[in-house]
Design an enzyme around this catalytic site. Structure first.
Site, short mmCIF file in Angstrom:
data_model
loop_
_atom_site.label_atom_id
_atom_site.label_comp_id
_atom_site.label_asym_id
_atom_site.label_seq_id
_atom_site.Cartn_x
_atom_site.Cartn_y
_atom_site.Cartn_z
CG HIS A 1 -1.74 1.18 1.43
ND1 HIS A 1 -3.05 1.26 1.02
CD2 HIS A 1 -1.45 2.38 2.01
CE1 HIS A 1 -3.53 2.45 1.34
NE2 HIS A 1 -2.58 3.15 1.94
CD GLU A 2 2.05 3.72 3.58
OE1 GLU A 2 2.42 4.78 3.04
OE2 GLU A 2 0.96 3.62 4.17
CG HIS B 1 0.31 6.07 -0.58
ND1 HIS B 1 -0.80 6.64 -1.17
CD2 HIS B 1 -0.16 5.43 0.52
CE1 HIS B 1 -1.88 6.37 -0.45
NE2 HIS B 1 -1.52 5.63 0.57
#
Length: 184
Positions: free
Chosen positions: A111-112, A115
């Site tokens: 998920h990071e 980003h």
């Protein structure tokens, strides 16, 4: 005075406010992320070559991004976030590592990484900074849709793992942790 000698008093005040606001915004956008990273780097523990580093390096190569610096922070609260300015940084707390299973931590890391790949951490930071500096920014079209970025990052993690269950479990555990903390 020489700069504003032909201006009315209100013109002087408005001009000075605009100049000051512009300088503050520029300094905030450029120095803010650096200060934020430095703040959390101070809390970083020396983790050696933790499995998280290896996992992040492998996944970064797969998605063709430079491997971000990984920081494991000494904090019992489960948290993970990324900051991308000149170099990408991913921060993961010991509390998160202790609370989640390995697959759930991997989902959070993916998920990071999404980003980082989408540069959404810088855009989120800039949008939040603008809202803090100028309350009028809340009413402009410059608003940044953080929910959309979160959904994209979730979708990316789920696609990479070929399931959404690990990310969903991680989110539930983290939410339960904070709900229990608030009610205690």
């Amino acid at each position: 005075q020489t700069l504003f000698h032909n201006c009315s008093q209100w013109s002087k005040i408005i001009s000075l406010l605009l100049i000051t606001g512009g300088i503050s915004l520029a300094l905030g956008v450029f120095t803010g992320p650096i200060l934020y990273v430095q703040k959390y780097k101070k809390k970083t523990i020396d983790s050696g070559q933790h499995w998280i580093h290896n996992f992040t390096e492998q996944e970064s190569k797969k998605i063709k991004i430079d491997t971000p610096e990984i920081h494991i922070i000494d904090d019992a609260k489960p948290k993970a976030f990324s900051v991308k300015y000149l170099k990408a940084h991913v921060f993961v707390s010991l509390g998160l590592i202790d609370l989640l299973t390995k697959k759930e931590v991997e989902a959070v890391l993916l998920h990071e990484l999404a980003h980082v790949k989408n540069r959404s951490s810088f855009l989120k930071y800039s949008a939040n900074l603008l809202k803090m500096i100028s309350p009028l920014a809340r009413f402009t079209t410059l608003q940044y849709d953080t929910n959309k970025e979160e959904r994209l990052a979730d979708r990316f993690a789920s696609t990479q793992q070929k399931t959404a269950k690990f990310l969903a479990r991680a989110r539930k555990k983290i939410n339960d942790f904070y709900e229990f903390s608030v009610s205690s």
